[in-house]
Design a protein around this motif. Structure first.
Motif, PDB file in Angstrom:
ATOM      1  N   MET A 174     -28.112  -9.116  48.402  1.00  0.00           N
ATOM      2  CA  MET A 174     -28.277 -10.434  47.799  1.00  0.00           C
ATOM      3  C   MET A 174     -27.477 -10.527  46.493  1.00  0.00           C
ATOM      4  O   MET A 174     -27.504  -9.618  45.667  1.00  0.00           O
ATOM      5  CB  MET A 174     -29.765 -10.702  47.525  1.00  0.00           C
ATOM      6  N   SER A 175     -26.749 -11.631  46.333  1.00  0.00           N
ATOM      7  CA  SER A 175     -25.954 -11.836  45.130  1.00  0.00           C
ATOM      8  C   SER A 175     -26.856 -12.270  43.973  1.00  0.00           C
ATOM      9  O   SER A 175     -28.037 -12.559  44.155  1.00  0.00           O
ATOM     10  CB  SER A 175     -24.886 -12.904  45.377  1.00  0.00           C
ATOM     11  N   LYS A 176     -26.278 -12.343  42.792  1.00  0.00           N
ATOM     12  CA  LYS A 176     -27.063 -12.750  41.618  1.00  0.00           C
ATOM     13  C   LYS A 176     -27.489 -14.214  41.712  1.00  0.00           C
ATOM     14  O   LYS A 176     -28.369 -14.653  40.970  1.00  0.00           O
ATOM     15  CB  LYS A 176     -26.264 -12.507  40.338  1.00  0.00           C
ATOM     16  N   PHE A 177     -26.870 -14.956  42.607  1.00  0.00           N
ATOM     17  CA  PHE A 177     -27.265 -16.350  42.813  1.00  0.00           C
ATOM     18  C   PHE A 177     -28.333 -16.487  43.899  1.00  0.00           C
ATOM     19  O   PHE A 177     -28.706 -17.593  44.277  1.00  0.00           O
ATOM     20  CB  PHE A 177     -26.043 -17.193  43.187  1.00  0.00           C
ATOM     21  N   GLY A 178     -28.786 -15.360  44.454  1.00  0.00           N
ATOM     22  CA  GLY A 178     -29.834 -15.403  45.482  1.00  0.00           C
ATOM     23  C   GLY A 178     -29.316 -15.666  46.870  1.00  0.00           C
ATOM     24  O   GLY A 178     -30.080 -16.049  47.756  1.00  0.00           O
ATOM     25  N   LEU A 179     -28.016 -15.451  47.100  1.00  0.00           N
ATOM     26  CA  LEU A 179     -27.418 -15.696  48.413  1.00  0.00           C
ATOM     27  C   LEU A 179     -27.203 -14.384  49.159  1.00  0.00           C
ATOM     28  O   LEU A 179     -26.853 -13.371  48.558  1.00  0.00           O
ATOM     29  CB  LEU A 179     -26.072 -16.411  48.278  1.00  0.00           C
TER      30      LEU A 179
ATOM     31  N   ILE B  82     -26.606 -17.435  53.549  1.00  0.00           N
ATOM     32  CA  ILE B  82     -28.006 -17.854  53.603  1.00  0.00           C
ATOM     33  C   ILE B  82     -28.539 -18.031  52.194  1.00  0.00           C
ATOM     34  O   ILE B  82     -28.465 -17.118  51.371  1.00  0.00           O
ATOM     35  CB  ILE B  82     -28.866 -16.822  54.355  1.00  0.00           C
ATOM     36  N   ASP B  83     -29.053 -19.221  51.935  1.00  0.00           N
ATOM     37  CA  ASP B  83     -29.663 -19.527  50.634  1.00  0.00           C
ATOM     38  C   ASP B  83     -31.177 -19.482  50.808  1.00  0.00           C
ATOM     39  O   ASP B  83     -31.799 -20.449  51.237  1.00  0.00           O
ATOM     40  CB  ASP B  83     -29.209 -20.903  50.154  1.00  0.00           C
ATOM     41  N   PHE B  84     -31.763 -18.323  50.490  1.00  0.00           N
ATOM     42  CA  PHE B  84     -33.212 -18.181  50.578  1.00  0.00           C
ATOM     43  C   PHE B  84     -33.877 -18.838  49.367  1.00  0.00           C
ATOM     44  O   PHE B  84     -33.223 -19.151  48.367  1.00  0.00           O
ATOM     45  CB  PHE B  84     -33.602 -16.695  50.628  1.00  0.00           C
ATOM     46  N   ILE B  85     -35.191 -19.019  49.455  1.00  0.00           N
ATOM     47  CA  ILE B  85     -35.949 -19.510  48.298  1.00  0.00           C
ATOM     48  C   ILE B  85     -35.878 -18.446  47.210  1.00  0.00           C
ATOM     49  O   ILE B  85     -36.011 -17.251  47.481  1.00  0.00           O
ATOM     50  CB  ILE B  85     -37.414 -19.781  48.696  1.00  0.00           C
ATOM     51  N   ASP B  86     -35.648 -18.867  45.965  1.00  0.00           N
ATOM     52  CA  ASP B  86     -35.408 -17.935  44.856  1.00  0.00           C
ATOM     53  C   ASP B  86     -36.529 -16.907  44.714  1.00  0.00           C
ATOM     54  O   ASP B  86     -37.718 -17.245  44.721  1.00  0.00           O
ATOM     55  CB  ASP B  86     -35.266 -18.700  43.537  1.00  0.00           C
ATOM     56  N   LEU B  87     -36.120 -15.646  44.562  1.00  0.00           N
ATOM     57  CA  LEU B  87     -37.051 -14.540  44.320  1.00  0.00           C
ATOM     58  C   LEU B  87     -36.628 -13.838  43.027  1.00  0.00           C
ATOM     59  O   LEU B  87     -35.480 -13.420  42.891  1.00  0.00           O
ATOM     60  CB  LEU B  87     -37.025 -13.541  45.486  1.00  0.00           C
ATOM     61  N   LYS B  88     -37.554 -13.697  42.098  1.00  0.00           N
ATOM     62  CA  LYS B  88     -37.230 -13.081  40.813  1.00  0.00           C
ATOM     63  C   LYS B  88     -37.501 -11.579  40.808  1.00  0.00           C
ATOM     64  O   LYS B  88     -36.850 -10.824  40.089  1.00  0.00           O
ATOM     65  CB  LYS B  88     -38.031 -13.761  39.696  1.00  0.00           C
TER      66      LYS B  88
END
Length: 515
Positions: free
Chosen positions: A399-404, A365-371
């Motif tokens: 969640m991975s470092k790529f936001g996945l 799952i590729d969510f919208i980026d969260l910082k």
């Protein structure tokens, strides 16, 4: 509030589970397929595969069933011994009081050391045939009821981890220890927390009766042979889900409704009044809005909130879900808060989609980026909460470092895949249609034929609005005026929005269609 809508048709039975009127699960019982999860077969070993530490067994399917060493169960030798005794007519009494168990097998052994080609053994389906693969089987037999699971050759009484009250666990264990027969283990299910001793005893007795049926069917049997058929998918759903939050079961078949009433009376006396016979003329799935929800839920793009949507893609190795906001914000802080809100809303729809389509294997799952790390943790917690009601075993990775976020989910039945796109009537799925110029030639050819053979003067031509615009644009230079100069006949052109791009019909002045 749960509702079950059942459509019994010529192809089998379609089941739609609704939660607050929203479609959450869709199941199909094919009238042709005979392999159900939980069915028990007397099978014969066809091939041992040492490299896979597995074997292929004949259960009567066109593809042999797959049995891995890890699915033998620690009581494998006892099951093998029991099978041999019963198929030769032994064990007149189906209980295991006097049955002498064999030694347990080790967890890290080799299948070639405990099984050989030609062996006959009782196996249970735990994964239905999928694609070009045969069913997957186990020798670790178990029989699920509403409140408990009966495990032949088991030793212990286990309690569901979801029952948290220590005193309640102790009471349930003491109760079941007194009820269970010798050489059987029992797993107490979560729903037992509110059940009385009479209900649990009745449930266990039903499971013991099922075991007795299995032994009786196995005597003198020859493989491949189904010795015990599990309950239908409808009954399985009711067994696992039926509670006070279950309001209605709508069935469009009176005979099947009566069967369900009888089943519910056995597992939950007094609740059979929730079964309702549907007899309106409108198809049952259409009446309850299920057809529309299916069309909206099974496409590549799935809308879920204020323009936000999911894109669901299937690859050979995994499923990929992309979360899109469908809108933009300018302020960076507002953008992050908005992204978190959309992501949290997406978790609920993603959990529903996994259950609805019964997606299995690896899901990325590729969510919208969260910082913000706190936002990421909140999202992961919400996803876990949304998937809590999913009965399939699953695991959610951080969640991975790529936001996945990756999810592994077990699938035991063929994935439900419904094509929501309809074939274009103009192009028949080719993606191309005849050009306007050639279409006008086709129309003129038909007009000319009518004028020449039927001697009709005034004609009406009905076409799509776009085609009308093409035929009439340019005034005296239009296609229609070209027909007038050439044939000395006038054609009245009528636009109809119901017509597809390449469709047209010709009528006389009285409205009769001409061929």
């Amino acid at each position: 509030m749960n509702e079950l809508v059942i459509d019994r048709n010529s192809n089998g039975i379609d089941l739609a589970l609704l939660y607050n009127k929203q479609l959450t699960e869709l199941h199909k019982e094919d009238s042709v397929s005979s392999f159900q999860i939980g069915d028990v077969y007397l099978a014969k070993v066809k091939k041992i595969m040492p490299n896979l530490n597995a074997a292929f067994l004949d259960v009567g399917h066109e593809k042999d069933a797959f049995l891995h060493y890890t699915d033998l169960g620690i009581n494998f030798r006892s099951v093998l011994k029991l099978t041999k005794i019963v198929t030769q007519g032994g064990l007149k009494n189906s209980n295991l009081d006097e049955f002498e168990k064999d030694a347990d097998i080790v967890k890290t052994g080799k299948i070639s050391e405990v099984l050989k080609k030609g062996d006959e053994i009782l196996v249970q389906i735990f994964k239905e045939p999928i694609g070009n693969k045969g069913p997957r089987i186990t020798c670790d037999l178990s029989f699920a009821g509403r409140f408990s699971v009966l495990v032949p050759f088991g030793k212990n009484t286990s309690i569901s981890k979801k029952i948290s009250d220590v005193n309640h666990k102790k009471r349930l264990k003491q109760m079941v220890d007194k009820l269970k027969p010798a050489n059987f283990g029992v797993i107490i299910r979560t729903i037992s927390e509110e059940a009385g001793i009479e209900e649990i005893e009745l449930d266990l007795n039903n499971l013991i009766a099922k075991w007795e049926t299995l032994i009786k069917s196995t005597r003198n049997a020859k493989p491949p042979f189904k010795v015990l058929g599990e309950i239908s998918r409808t009954e399985s759903l009711l067994r696992d889900l039926l509670n006070d939050g279950f309001s209605n079961i709508h069935v469009n078949d009176a005979e099947y409704a009566a069967k369900l009433k009888e089943y519910i009376s056995n597992i939950a006396p007094g609740k059979d009044n929730i079964v309702r016979i549907y007899n309106l003329k409108v198809p049952i799935f259409q009446h309850f809005g299920i057809d529309k929800q299916i069309k909206a839920s099974f496409g590549k793009n799935v809308m879920f909130s204020n323009g936000a949507y999911l894109i669901i893609e299937h690859t050979e190795a995994m499923h990929v879900i992309d979360v899109n906001s469908g809108r933009k914000t300018t302020d960076s802080e507002t953008q992050q808060e908005n992204a978190l809100k959309i992501n949290n809303e997406a978790t609920r729809e993603i959990a529903r989609q996994l259950r609805l389509r019964d997606l299995g294997g690896i899901i990325v799952i590729d969510f919208i980026d969260l910082k913000n790390p706190n936002h990421r943790k909140e999202l992961l917690d919400n996803l876990a909460l949304a998937m809590k009601s999913d009965r399939s075993r699953h695991n959610i990775l951080p969640m991975s470092k790529f936001g996945l976020i990756q999810i592994t989910r077990e699938r035991v039945r063929p994935e439900i895949n419904i094509n929501t796109a309809e074939l274009c009537p103009s192009c028949n799925g080719t993606g191309t249609v005849v050009s306007s110029m050639l279409l006008s030639d086709n129309i003129e050819e038909k007009l000319s034929y009518i004028w020449d053979t039927q001697n009709i003067g005034k004609l009406k031509l009905k076409v799509n609005p776009i085609i009308k615009a093409y035929l009439t644009k340019g005034g005296f230079k239009s296609v229609r005026f070209q027909w007038l100069w050439k044939h000395r006949k006038w054609v009245k052109i009528i636009a109809d929005n119901q017509y597809h791009l390449t469709n047209f019909n010709i009528y006389n002045e009285f409205g009769d269609e001409l061929s």
